[in-house]
Every structure is written in C-alpha cells, then in structure tokens.
Design a protein around this motif. Structure first.
Motif, PDB file in Angstrom:
ATOM      1  N   GLU A  83      11.224  10.570   9.076  1.00 13.12           N
ATOM      2  CA  GLU A  83       9.435  10.861   8.542  1.00 13.12           C
ATOM      3  C   GLU A  83       8.867   9.943   7.668  1.00 13.12           C
ATOM      4  OE1 GLU A  83       7.112  11.720  10.900  1.00 13.12           O
ATOM      5  OE2 GLU A  83       8.469  11.645  12.340  1.00 13.12           O
ATOM      6  N   LEU A  84      10.229   9.863   6.127  1.00 14.13           N
ATOM      7  CA  LEU A  84       9.663   9.599   5.112  1.00 14.13           C
ATOM      8  C   LEU A  84       9.812   7.531   5.582  1.00 14.13           C
ATOM      9  CD1 LEU A  84      11.605  11.841   2.654  1.00 14.13           C
ATOM     10  CD2 LEU A  84       8.838  11.020   2.727  1.00 14.13           C
ATOM     11  N   LEU A  85      11.167   7.327   6.104  1.00 11.67           N
ATOM     12  CA  LEU A  85      11.434   6.300   6.712  1.00 11.67           C
ATOM     13  C   LEU A  85      10.030   5.751   7.745  1.00 11.67           C
ATOM     14  CD1 LEU A  85      15.028   6.587   7.200  1.00 11.67           C
ATOM     15  CD2 LEU A  85      14.488   5.137   5.172  1.00 11.67           C
ATOM     16  N   LYS A  86       9.358   6.475   8.612  1.00  9.64           N
ATOM     17  CA  LYS A  86       8.211   5.762   9.110  1.00  9.64           C
ATOM     18  C   LYS A  86       7.378   5.446   7.735  1.00  9.64           C
ATOM     19  CE  LYS A  86       9.918   7.664  13.341  1.00  9.64           C
ATOM     20  NZ  LYS A  86       9.499   9.372  14.463  1.00  9.64           N
ATOM     21  N   SER A  87       7.296   6.770   7.094  1.00  8.83           N
ATOM     22  CA  SER A  87       6.026   6.159   6.490  1.00  8.83           C
ATOM     23  C   SER A  87       5.648   4.881   5.596  1.00  8.83           C
ATOM     24  CB  SER A  87       5.808   7.576   5.406  1.00  8.83           C
ATOM     25  OG  SER A  87       5.850   8.435   5.704  1.00  8.83           O
ATOM     26  N   PHE A  88       6.514   4.961   5.260  1.00  6.85           N
ATOM     27  CA  PHE A  88       6.988   3.710   4.416  1.00  6.85           C
ATOM     28  C   PHE A  88       5.779   2.467   5.070  1.00  6.85           C
ATOM     29  CE2 PHE A  88       9.921   5.016   2.011  1.00  6.85           C
ATOM     30  CZ  PHE A  88       9.784   3.960   1.039  1.00  6.85           C
ATOM     31  N   LYS A  89       6.553   2.088   6.483  1.00  5.07           N
ATOM     32  CA  LYS A  89       6.118   0.846   7.997  1.00  5.07           C
ATOM     33  C   LYS A  89       4.563   1.442   7.639  1.00  5.07           C
ATOM     34  CE  LYS A  89       5.010  -2.212  10.237  1.00  5.07           C
ATOM     35  NZ  LYS A  89       5.238  -3.963   9.108  1.00  5.07           N
ATOM     36  N   GLU A  90       4.497   2.912   8.033  1.00  4.12           N
ATOM     37  CA  GLU A  90       3.005   3.074   8.331  1.00  4.12           C
ATOM     38  C   GLU A  90       1.834   3.231   7.262  1.00  4.12           C
ATOM     39  OE1 GLU A  90       3.562   7.008  10.300  1.00  4.12           O
ATOM     40  OE2 GLU A  90       4.230   6.542  11.775  1.00  4.12           O
ATOM     41  N   ARG A 102      21.668  14.900   5.252  1.00  2.00           N
ATOM     42  CA  ARG A 102      20.848  14.056   4.932  1.00  2.00           C
ATOM     43  C   ARG A 102      21.677  12.719   4.562  1.00  2.00           C
ATOM     44  NH1 ARG A 102      17.711  18.551   0.389  1.00  2.00           N
ATOM     45  NH2 ARG A 102      21.108  19.460   0.220  1.00  2.00           N
ATOM     46  N   ILE A 103      22.559  12.616   3.557  1.00  2.00           N
ATOM     47  CA  ILE A 103      23.108  11.375   3.914  1.00  2.00           C
ATOM     48  C   ILE A 103      23.480  10.423   4.259  1.00  2.00           C
ATOM     49  CG2 ILE A 103      25.970  11.182   4.118  1.00  2.00           C
ATOM     50  CD1 ILE A 103      23.505  10.859   0.282  1.00  2.00           C
ATOM     51  N   LYS A 104      23.124  10.441   5.492  1.00  2.00           N
ATOM     52  CA  LYS A 104      22.384   9.518   7.077  1.00  2.00           C
ATOM     53  C   LYS A 104      21.573   9.733   6.731  1.00  2.00           C
ATOM     54  CE  LYS A 104      22.475  12.970  11.065  1.00  2.00           C
ATOM     55  NZ  LYS A 104      23.201  13.128  11.714  1.00  2.00           N
ATOM     56  N   ASN A 105      20.625   9.175   6.493  1.00  2.00           N
ATOM     57  CA  ASN A 105      18.507   8.780   6.999  1.00  2.00           C
ATOM     58  C   ASN A 105      18.860   8.235   5.254  1.00  2.00           C
ATOM     59  OD1 ASN A 105      17.832   8.993   9.141  1.00  2.00           O
ATOM     60  ND2 ASN A 105      18.327  11.413   9.116  1.00  2.00           N
ATOM     61  N   SER A 106      19.813   8.250   4.363  1.00  2.00           N
ATOM     62  CA  SER A 106      19.336   8.161   3.352  1.00  2.00           C
ATOM     63  C   SER A 106      20.177   6.672   2.975  1.00  2.00           C
ATOM     64  CB  SER A 106      19.571   9.397   2.176  1.00  2.00           C
ATOM     65  OG  SER A 106      19.093  10.142   1.895  1.00  2.00           O
ATOM     66  N   TYR A 107      19.247   6.162   1.646  1.00  2.00           N
ATOM     67  CA  TYR A 107      19.746   4.130   1.102  1.00  2.00           C
ATOM     68  C   TYR A 107      19.664   3.643   2.721  1.00  2.00           C
ATOM     69  CZ  TYR A 107      22.382   7.369  -2.665  1.00  2.00           C
ATOM     70  OH  TYR A 107      21.825   8.295  -3.707  1.00  2.00           O
ATOM     71  N   LYS A 108      18.873   3.171   3.143  1.00  2.00           N
ATOM     72  CA  LYS A 108      18.246   3.071   4.161  1.00  2.00           C
ATOM     73  C   LYS A 108      17.683   1.940   4.054  1.00  2.00           C
ATOM     74  CE  LYS A 108      19.544   5.267   8.395  1.00  2.00           C
ATOM     75  NZ  LYS A 108      20.280   5.108   8.870  1.00  2.00           N
ATOM     76  N   TYR A 109      18.456   0.847   3.554  1.00  2.00           N
ATOM     77  CA  TYR A 109      17.596  -0.475   3.285  1.00  2.00           C
ATOM     78  C   TYR A 109      17.769  -1.392   3.822  1.00  2.00           C
ATOM     79  CZ  TYR A 109      19.483   1.624  -1.396  1.00  2.00           C
ATOM     80  OH  TYR A 109      19.562   2.490  -2.434  1.00  2.00           O
ATOM     81  N   LEU A 146      14.155  -2.451   6.161  1.00  3.13           N
ATOM     82  CA  LEU A 146      13.407  -4.126   6.554  1.00  3.13           C
ATOM     83  C   LEU A 146      13.716  -4.099   7.934  1.00  3.13           C
ATOM     84  CD1 LEU A 146      16.491  -6.346   4.229  1.00  3.13           C
ATOM     85  CD2 LEU A 146      13.234  -5.968   3.774  1.00  3.13           C
ATOM     86  N   ASP A 147      14.635  -3.413   8.526  1.00  2.00           N
ATOM     87  CA  ASP A 147      14.704  -4.109  10.295  1.00  2.00           C
ATOM     88  C   ASP A 147      13.200  -3.517  10.382  1.00  2.00           C
ATOM     89  OD1 ASP A 147      17.093  -5.486  10.397  1.00  2.00           O
ATOM     90  OD2 ASP A 147      18.306  -3.867  10.938  1.00  2.00           O
ATOM     91  N   ASN A 148      12.633  -2.090  10.067  1.00  2.00           N
ATOM     92  CA  ASN A 148      11.490  -1.820  10.671  1.00  2.00           C
ATOM     93  C   ASN A 148      10.419  -2.494   9.964  1.00  2.00           C
ATOM     94  OD1 ASN A 148      12.865   0.064  11.559  1.00  2.00           O
ATOM     95  ND2 ASN A 148      12.273   1.660  10.383  1.00  2.00           N
ATOM     96  N   GLY A 149      11.007  -3.755   9.189  1.00  2.00           N
ATOM     97  CA  GLY A 149       8.717  -4.367   8.343  1.00  2.00           C
ATOM     98  C   GLY A 149       8.674  -4.239   7.425  1.00  2.00           C
ATOM     99  N   VAL A 150       9.300  -3.244   6.560  1.00  2.00           N
ATOM    100  CA  VAL A 150       9.123  -3.269   5.309  1.00  2.00           C
ATOM    101  C   VAL A 150       8.966  -3.567   4.343  1.00  2.00           C
ATOM    102  CG1 VAL A 150       9.369  -1.319   3.522  1.00  2.00           C
ATOM    103  CG2 VAL A 150       9.623  -0.455   5.875  1.00  2.00           C
ATOM    104  N   ARG A 151       8.247  -4.452   3.285  1.00  2.00           N
ATOM    105  CA  ARG A 151       8.091  -4.845   2.313  1.00  2.00           C
ATOM    106  C   ARG A 151       9.219  -5.001   1.770  1.00  2.00           C
ATOM    107  NH1 ARG A 151       5.311 -10.399   2.505  1.00  2.00           N
ATOM    108  NH2 ARG A 151       3.551  -9.542   3.739  1.00  2.00           N
ATOM    109  N   GLN A 207      19.234 -12.034   2.900  1.00  2.00           N
ATOM    110  CA  GLN A 207      18.482 -10.761   3.069  1.00  2.00           C
ATOM    111  C   GLN A 207      18.001 -10.283   1.508  1.00  2.00           C
ATOM    112  OE1 GLN A 207      19.792  -7.606   5.724  1.00  2.00           O
ATOM    113  NE2 GLN A 207      17.975  -8.397   7.239  1.00  2.00           N
ATOM    114  N   VAL A 208      18.545 -10.305   0.977  1.00  2.00           N
ATOM    115  CA  VAL A 208      18.806  -9.734  -0.692  1.00  2.00           C
ATOM    116  C   VAL A 208      18.460 -10.777  -1.578  1.00  2.00           C
ATOM    117  CG1 VAL A 208      20.545  -8.667  -2.359  1.00  2.00           C
ATOM    118  CG2 VAL A 208      21.180  -8.651  -0.069  1.00  2.00           C
TER     119      VAL A 208
END
Length: 540
Positions: free
Chosen positions: A382-389, A416-423, A427-432, A477-478
């Motif tokens: 949900e938090l990962l989606k919020s960055f884009k939304e 929890r860790i498998k959904n963390s540090y998801k850089y 980016l693939d979701n279009g987040v700045r 990307q980096v």
C-alpha cells in the motif's frame, strides 16, 4: 568561450541519453555539446581547452540528502567508524584525549559507533565511556545519529538521574534499578546536546570550507543538506549567514539547497515570519523544504513500525509526533510556501506522512508541491502504491543496504522485508526518485552508492548475487537519479542535472566509465576533475 572539453565520453543524461565528445562553456553555463570538430570551432583566443583523453564525464553529482555541517563537525570528534569492539572505542577515546591535549572538564565528543559490528553485540553505555575518562563529560553518537551515549560525568553535568522524567518524542534507557544507562534515543538526545558548548559563525565557516573541499573532490557539485540542528543553539540564522558569506567570498565549490529542520510549531512560524520560504536565494545557496524527523532508525530500534519488531516484540519504535502534531507542522509549512520533506524509515511513520501530505493539500491545493520522503526503508504494498498515487518523491538511500542487509530481516522478519528497500519497484512504477547518502551516516562517495545500488551487496561483495537482487538498479537509473532526479527534487531540473545548452556548467570527469566497469571496479573509480559553474574546483 571560457572553457572547452574535448575527446571525452560525455554522458549528457538528457532525455535521449546522448553521448558527445566535447562541451563548450561560457559564463558558468553550457553553451554547446557535440563533436570535437563542432565545439572546437567555437574556441576563441582566450578559451581554455582541456583534453579529456577518452575519459568519461557526467553531470556533477547532486546528493539529495546529507548533513554537510554535521559531517564537518564530525571531523572534530573521536572517529568511531569501523570499530569492531567496545574496547576499541575506549582505546580510540583515550588516544584522542591524549593527542588533542583536552583539558579535564572539557567535553569529548565522538560519532559513528555501530553496535551491529561490535563483538560484544550490545550498545555502548555510560560505564564504557567512563573507562575512557571519568573527568571529561562525553557524548558519543551512534552511526545512525538517532542515539547518543553519555558518560557519568555528562549525566551529572546535565542533571539526569533516576528521578528525571522522560521527554516527549524520545527516551533515555534505565537499568533494573531505575538508573540511567547513558543511552539517549531520539528527542532525548537534546538533554545532552543542549549542554555541549556552542560554536560561532567563523567555526561554522571553517568546518564548511573543509568539508566542501572533500565534497568537491568526490565529484559532487550540489548537495541538499539538513544543517539547522547540528549544534545545541540551533541558530539557523547564523548557519544561513555563514553559507551566504562563503558564497559571497567565492568559497562555495558546491551548490547548497538547505533542508530546514524545524520540528516545533513556534520555531517554524518564526522562520516563516522572517520571510524564509522554499526557493529563497540564488544558484549557490537556496532555502529548500521543511525537513521533519518523524521516526528514528532501524538499527537503533526507533524506526516507527505498524506492528512490533520481530526481535523486540514489546516495541514498535518511536513516533516523534502524533498525527495531529505532524499534520499541523506540514500544513503550516505548506501554506507558508515551503516544500515538505520527511524522514521516515518505518512503515508506521510513512503512513502518517502520507496522511499529513493529503491533509495539507486539502487545506491548500497545489498541483506540483514535490513533497518527499527520505530513507523509505520498511514499506508494504500500500505504501509503495501511495508514492505513485500521491506523486511523492522517493529520496532513496540505496547505500544503506551495505549495512542494513546484515540486520534488517532479523529486525522486521521475512514478510515485511520482502516488501522493503524496493527502489527498483518504485522506479518501475513511475515514481520520481533521487539518490542520497545521508552522510555522515553513510559514505559521501557517489561511487559507493553506485556500487551498492547496482549490486545489492556490501563492500566485501556479500551476498553472492545480491540481497533481494530483483531490486538492483541499472547504472543508468542510479546516475540519472543522482543527477536529474535530484535536480527535480529541488525544482531545478531546468537548470542543472544534465549537460545541455543553457544549463549550469556543473560536470565531473571520472578516471573510468562506471557504465563499463565490472562491479568490483566501481568503487575504485575516482574523479579527476570537478567543474562547478564553469570553474575547475578540483583537479587530481
């Protein structure tokens, strides 16, 4: 033309990722970029021509979150970084007092210890520092900056005892008898810090000049820095004046965008009342966003989580603000013309930040506020989606993986860790996204960030294949996030971040091409020249 660079592999980082041979510079800006023949035609009698001899040039790196003044301050302290035991810290402290000739009764400060690396596998405490000296008050800050440890002399001086009440937004640890152990977390640190002697403006300028020479030598031409709480007096006017004087004196080899940490409503309102707001200043020193620390760090166990820590089920960490307090600060700053940047490492803290961002925009709509969250380590879907939304900028710190991969999963568990540090996912979701080092918490050297971000390994090359390797970033990307991404984060994408005509002439020339380097070679790459505003500020 003032300066022409020829015979290079010049990666412009423009939208087409053009690679050119040569660049012409005039009046501090890029005049043209193209082939050697095209650019050499622009040379005039007094034009300086530099042959890059096939070396790679990039836009100058722009570190989107550092503590530049704190880094300068840290150079005056006991260096605890890399220590493998508490005994080693004690020996370094004794040696520091002896070599510096520090008088009895004067403060001794240290920073950079990391209990994860200690053979004792515990945090420092007052009694460890007492072994260094019982006659000097001491404060040694953990690598994350979210814990400090004071010795018995400092506790006596600061009047902290078993009867002292706990502060809001932090805590100091006590033992089974109710006695302080010397460990101060989050806001409690200021119970110690406010008793440490202050510095003056000339001290600040001296620290900044020293640390900016280092910064420029690493190919960094812009920083976005959080400085206001470096010293106990928290005198932001003096810090701003120090920077402005350095700029006027031609002593700023690095452009500065100030992240303004103002966590109390009265302090924020006073700041706004003086006319400060985001964008005030010039291309060398500008006021940036309001910066708020909403939680602590994962290593210190103070990052604020939605659910308890896996290895400490009696705590969720520390939330520095209530939701109402955070809402008020964010909305006040937003209405006062400030961008907002929040430090949030835990998922609980991030959830609060997104709510506050929403409420600020409800109170005063803005189509392009460029709110951001820095660190963003423990996330969920949900938090990962919020960055884009919500179009929130991710101020990513991939270099933290170097240390965190050794403890993060034990702290929060596999789910929890498998959904963390998801850089990569962000980016693939279009987040700045922009890149930060959080120096002096982590290395200021961009090559270290490039290595960790693209390999997901620590400096020793562990683990083979990378930690959650699907989240590796590509080199492009980096570099883009470290240049154009960071420029966007400060509303400057039209004036810096790429090597294009009309943009500021901020360029780094590297010893080798990171795009072509084997992973173990990336950290060996060095800047051979740093150009800022068309002037050569560093040359190896």
């Amino acid at each position: 033309m003032d300066l022409i660079l020829i015979n290079g592999i010049i990666r412009t980082m423009d939208s087409e990722r053009k690679i050119v041979e040569a660049v012409a510079i005039s009046d501090g800006k890029i005049s043209a970029a193209g082939s050697n023949d095209e650019i050499l035609k622009l040379a005039e009698e007094n034009t300086k021509i530099v042959d890059l001899d096939g070396k790679t040039a990039l836009p100058g790196f722009n570190d989107s979150h550092v503590h530049l003044l704190n880094y300068g301050y840290s150079l005056t302290k006991v260096d605890c970084s890399g220590a493998r035991s508490i005994d080693e810290i004690v020996e370094r402290g004794k040696k520091f007092i002896s070599e510096k000739g520090i008088k009895e009764g004067d403060w001794v400060l240290g920073r950079g210890w990391n209990d994860i690396m200690f053979m004792e596998q515990r945090e420092l405490n007052r009694y460890d520092l007492d072994r260094i000296s019982p006659d000097h008050p001491m404060s040694f800050t953990r690598i994350c900056e979210h814990i400090t440890v004071a010795n018995s002399k400092a506790l006596e001086l600061c009047k902290v005892s078993s009867s002292t009440p706990q502060p809001m937004g932090g805590q100091f640890d006590i033992d089974e008898n109710g006695e302080p152990t010397g460990i101060f977390r989050e806001a409690a640190r200021y119970m110690i810090y406010e008793n440490i002697p202050d510095v003056d403006k000339e001290d600040i300028k001296s620290m900044l000049k020293q640390v900016m020479k280092i910064t420029s030598s690493l190919g960094i031409t812009s920083v976005q820095t959080d400085d206001f709480d470096t010293f106990a007096n928290r005198d932001y006017d003096m810090i701003i004046q120090a920077y402005r004087e350095l700029a006027k004196e031609g002593e700023l080899p690095v452009r500065v965008y100030q992240q303004c940490i103002l966590p109390e409503p009265e302090r924020l309102e006073t700041f706004l009342g003086k006319g400060y707001k985001t964008g005030l200043g010039d291309s060398f020193y500008r006021i940036g966003p309001l910066k708020l620390l909403t939680d602590g760090s994962l290593g210190a166990g103070t990052a604020y989580l939605k659910e308890p820590y896996s290895d400490e089920p009696d705590t969720k960490g520390i939330s520095v603000f209530t939701q109402e307090e955070l809402d008020h600060l964010v909305t006040t700053a937003h209405k006062g013309g400030m961008q907002i940047l929040t430090h949030a490492i835990g998922d609980g803290a991030m959830e609060m930040c997104f709510r506050s961002f929403e409420r600020a925009l409800e109170s005063m709509p803005n189509e392009d506020p460029r709110f951001g969250i820095v660190h963003l380590q423990i996330t969920d879907e949900e938090l990962l989606k919020s960055f884009k939304e919500q179009n929130v900028i991710a101020f990513a710190e991939p270099i933290c993986v170097n240390n965190d991969l050794h403890m993060a999963e034990s702290r929060v568990g596999h789910e929890r860790i498998k959904n963390s540090y998801k850089y990569r996912t962000l980016l693939d979701n279009g987040v700045r996204m922009c890149i930060s080092s959080d120096c002096p918490v982590d290395s200021l050297n961009p090559m270290d960030s490039l290595y960790v971000a693209t390999t997901r390994k620590d400096y020793s090359g562990y683990p083979e294949g990378g930690w959650y390797s699907e989240e590796k970033l590509t080199m492009d990307q980096v570099v883009y996030c470290f240049t154009m991404g960071s420029a966007y984060a400060s509303f400057e994408e039209n004036v810096k971040g790429s090597i294009e005509p009309g943009k500021l002439a901020d360029i780094v020339v590297l010893s080798d091409d990171p795009y072509e380097a084997y992973e173990q070679e990336i950290r060996k790459i060095e800047p051979v020249m740093t150009i800022m505003n068309g002037d050569i500020k560093y040359k190896k």
